[in-house]
Design an enzyme around this catalytic site. Structure first.
Site, PDB file in Angstrom:
ATOM      1  CG  ASP A  25      69.257  61.916  30.364  1.00 44.77           C
ATOM      2  OD1 ASP A  25      68.754  61.051  31.100  1.00 44.77           O
ATOM      3  OD2 ASP A  25      69.395  63.105  30.712  1.00 44.77           O
ATOM      4  CD  GLN A  73      55.047  64.463  44.508  1.00 46.76           C
ATOM      5  OE1 GLN A  73      54.477  63.384  44.582  1.00 46.76           O
ATOM      6  NE2 GLN A  73      56.342  64.568  44.312  1.00 46.76           N
ATOM      7  CG  ASN A  95      68.637  56.236  46.451  1.00 43.90           C
ATOM      8  OD1 ASN A  95      68.643  57.471  46.483  1.00 43.90           O
ATOM      9  ND2 ASN A  95      69.686  55.504  46.778  1.00 43.90           N
ATOM     10  CE  LYS A 142      55.504  60.326  36.368  1.00 44.15           C
ATOM     11  NZ  LYS A 142      56.378  59.828  35.292  1.00 44.15           N
ATOM     12  CE1 TYR A 198      56.518  62.759  39.002  1.00 46.56           C
ATOM     13  CE2 TYR A 198      55.091  61.707  40.624  1.00 46.56           C
ATOM     14  CZ  TYR A 198      56.170  61.655  39.762  1.00 46.56           C
ATOM     15  OH  TYR A 198      56.900  60.484  39.660  1.00 46.56           O
ATOM     16  CB  ALA A 216      68.212  50.848  37.152  1.00 52.60           C
ATOM     17  CG  ASN A 254      62.740  56.276  32.858  1.00 52.62           C
ATOM     18  OD1 ASN A 254      62.098  55.867  33.812  1.00 52.62           O
ATOM     19  ND2 ASN A 254      63.899  56.922  32.997  1.00 52.62           N
ATOM     20  CB  ALA A 296      68.868  56.303  29.228  1.00 47.79           C
TER      21      ALA A 296
END
Length: 259
Positions: free
Chosen positions: A36, A148, A187, A155, A151, A20, A91, A13
């Site tokens: 975090d 990736q 971003n 996911k 990764y 966000a 997240n 976070a």
């Protein structure tokens, strides 16, 4: 779900998409636990939110989500501070093909563990209020990505787990909806380190391909991903859904479920 006064726990976070998410939740009137590993960034984010919102509406909890006991402790501290839990956003994530076991640990195993811990607090049969769990996946979880592979695999796992546990939660009448969000390039600090050699490992030769893909697909602002989060939270009909977010907007991934 009406979000005012709801309690949320968001991992990862302190910055990027997670930050966000926190801001969007606060704007809707939620109380939020920022979880975090980055203590400096976490404290800075809380300080910034305190200036705009009431300090009592946030708490920062340092935590390595890959550590089971520390993750459990983060949930306990959230409940102790706010009294209950309505929303969980798994997240926290990394993008590191070199240390691929850590990538699987944080991106997939921690999401599974976080979901199960969250369900213990949230499901109605345990005295919880029900709620919503959101897992952050990626478009890389919907199709293969040569540069990736780990990764992408992590996911893919998040998406499969989310769809499956959402069916289980509905069948068991937990009162908890579970969905996933799949953003494109966003971003964030992770994006800017994605094509560094120490992270890409064997696939460093693909670095120019990543840059070309970023130029072609565009880079999204984290606020758009947070918009998707709010949409899922407020729509009580959504369970087991996989939200795709690209420069074309927000839509859902369709698939043919097992009869």
């Amino acid at each position: 779900m009406h979000l005012k006064d709801k309690v949320a726990l968001v991992t990862g976070a302190a910055q990027g998409i997670g930050k966000a998410f926190v801001e969007a939740l606060l704007e809707k009137g939620c109380k939020v636990a920022l979880v975090d590993l980055n203590t400096d960034a976490g404290k800075a984010s809380k300080d910034a939110f305190d200036k705009q919102y009431s300090p009592q509406r946030t708490v920062f909890i340092p935590c390595d989500v890959s550590n089971e006991e520390k993750l459990k402790d983060a949930f306990k501290k959230t409940i102790q501070h706010f009294g209950h839990l309505d929303i969980l956003v798994n997240n926290a994530g990394v993008n590191d093909e070199m240390n691929w076991e850590n990538t699987v640990q944080i991106n997939l195993i921690s999401v599974i563990r976080g979901t199960y811990i969250g369900l213990e607090y949230m499901k109605t049969e345990n005295g919880g209020n029900g709620g919503v769990i959101i897992n952050t996946a990626s478009l890389a979880g919907l199709w293969p990505v040569a540069y990736q592979p780990v990764y992408s695999a992590s996911k893919h796992g998040v998406i499969g787990f989310t769809r499956s546990v959402a069916l289980a939660a509905r069948a068991k009448n937990y009162g908890v909806r579970i969905n996933a969000i799949c953003p494109g390039f966003v971003n964030t600090p992770i994006l800017h380190t994605a094509f560094q050699e120490e992270h890409m490992g064997l696939y460093y030769s693909f670095k120019e391909e990543i840059k070309h893909k970023m130029e072609f697909y565009g880079i999204l602002d984290p606020s758009l991903i947070a918009e998707g989060l709010i949409k899922i939270l407020e729509d009580d009909s959504l369970n087991g859904e996989i939200m795709k977010i690209t420069k074309q907007g927000i839509n859902f991934h369709e698939y043919c479920p097992t009869p």
